[in-house]
Design an enzyme around this catalytic site. Structure first.
Site, short mmCIF file in Angstrom:
data_model
loop_
_atom_site.label_atom_id
_atom_site.label_comp_id
_atom_site.label_asym_id
_atom_site.label_seq_id
_atom_site.Cartn_x
_atom_site.Cartn_y
_atom_site.Cartn_z
CD GLU A 80 33.97 35.56 31.09
OE1 GLU A 80 34.65 36.21 31.90
OE2 GLU A 80 32.72 35.49 31.15
CD GLU A 137 31.50 30.39 36.56
OE1 GLU A 137 30.89 31.24 37.23
OE2 GLU A 137 32.45 30.68 35.82
CB SER A 180 22.46 33.81 34.61
OG SER A 180 23.03 34.24 33.39
N GLY A 184 29.04 36.82 38.54
CA GLY A 184 29.64 37.85 37.69
C GLY A 184 28.84 39.13 37.78
N GLY A 185 27.93 39.32 36.83
CA GLY A 185 27.17 40.57 36.71
C GLY A 185 26.57 41.06 38.02
CG ASN A 198 34.71 36.51 37.85
OD1 ASN A 198 35.58 37.37 37.75
ND2 ASN A 198 34.49 35.58 36.93
CD1 TRP A 199 33.40 41.93 41.75
CD2 TRP A 199 34.74 43.71 42.01
NE1 TRP A 199 33.16 42.46 42.99
CE2 TRP A 199 33.97 43.55 43.18
CE3 TRP A 199 35.66 44.76 41.95
CZ2 TRP A 199 34.09 44.41 44.27
CZ3 TRP A 199 35.79 45.61 43.04
CH2 TRP A 199 35.00 45.43 44.19
CE LYS A 200 32.41 37.09 34.54
NZ LYS A 200 31.55 36.46 33.55
P1 PGA Z 1 27.46 35.86 35.46
O1 PGA Z 1 28.99 35.36 35.43
O2 PGA Z 1 27.02 35.79 36.90
O3 PGA Z 1 27.52 37.27 34.94
O4 PGA Z 1 26.69 34.96 34.59
C1 PGA Z 1 29.43 34.29 36.22
C2 PGA Z 1 30.89 34.03 35.97
O5 PGA Z 1 31.34 34.12 34.81
O6 PGA Z 1 31.65 33.70 36.90
#
Ligand code: PGA
Length: 250
Positions: free
Chosen positions: A98, A166, A212, A233-234, A9-11
């Site tokens: 989000e 999540e 995370s 994400g990250g 998930n590159w956001k």
């Molecule tokens: P994160 O994000 O891996 O940066 O914690 C996960 C997500 O929001 O899908």
């Protein structure tokens, strides 16, 4: 057996140049390698064409980060499920915390979006998860079950669905629940799917863990019963980290 899904998930990150670099790193990294999971990247809408062109015909699938619940029409700034499909997407992330926070998305809206995604031939990845306050109050399972009951679409035969658990407090924080806490929620999600969809359909639904996840903790999280992959994400923004997580799939 459910094959694991590792989804990035590159956001709201990246540019065309950044995306090309990242995808080339991923494609190089998997070239000639055995993969024991499916791979998916979900870039921002304006990067779908760039990323889609690079991953077309590869073992990396493309997904969107949101879609509208309506088929088409006067919805400035929104994107339909059919548009995502037309851009080469196979999946769409829906109801991410989000979006629930930034855009006030409630369960009924997430369900409408999931229905639209299924109608367009996409696999929805429906996100659920508790806040820190809800966990501290002992309400984790109740919150997740309510979100599932309100957000999940009915499935017709042949339609696929993915759930992402999540915990909101674990996203981007470097904190994760213990493996037994993850196992408890995933088991509850599976039970709730069995109740709403029936045993056979529920058994085919992949339940991802997100929050995370990194190469260093992926193996233990992915080994938990009913954890069928990760929503990352990250760590999905670095080819080596994302592939490190993919390699942790047994
Ligand atoms: P994160 O994000 O891996 O940066 O914690 C996960 C997500 O929001 O899908």
């Amino acid at each position: 057996m459910r094959r694991k899904l590792i989804a990035g998930n590159w956001k709201m990150n990246g540019s065309r140049a950044f995306s090309k670099n990242l995808v080339r790193g991923l494609l190089d990294g998997i070239s000639g390698a055995e993969l024991s999971c499916d791979l998916l990247v979900c870039p921002a809408a304006c990067l779908l064409e760039t990323v889609g062109g690079l991953v077309a015909g590869s073992r990396i699938a493309l997904g969107g980060q949101d879609c509208h619940g309506a088929e088409a029409g006067a919805h400035t700034g929104d994107i339909s499920a059919a548009m995502l499909k037309d851009a080469g997407c196979a999946y769409v992330i829906l109801g991410h915390s989000e979006r629930r926070q930034d855009h006030g998305e409630a369960d009924a809206l997430v369900r409408a979006k999931a229905k639209a995604a299924l109608a367009a031939g996409l696999t929805p990845i429906v996100c659920v998860g508790e806040t820190a306050t809800e966990r501290d109050a002992g309400r984790t399972l109740a919150v997740v079950e309510t979100q599932l009951a309100g957000s999940l679409p009915d499935l017709e035969s042949g339609q696929a669905l993915v759930i992402a658990y999540e915990p909101v407090w674990a996203i981007g924080s470097g904190r994760t629940p213990s493996t037994s806490e993850v196992g408890e929620v995933h088991a509850a999600v599976r039970r709730s799917l069995e109740f709403s969809l029936g045993g056979e359909t529920a058994a085919a639904v992949r339940i991802l863990y997100g929050g995370s996840m990194k190469p260093g903790n992926a193996a233990e999280l992915l080994a938990v019963q009913d954890v069928d992959g990760g929503l990352i994400g990250g760590a999905s923004l670095k080819a080596e980290d994302f592939l490190g997580i993919a390699r942790a799939c047994a």
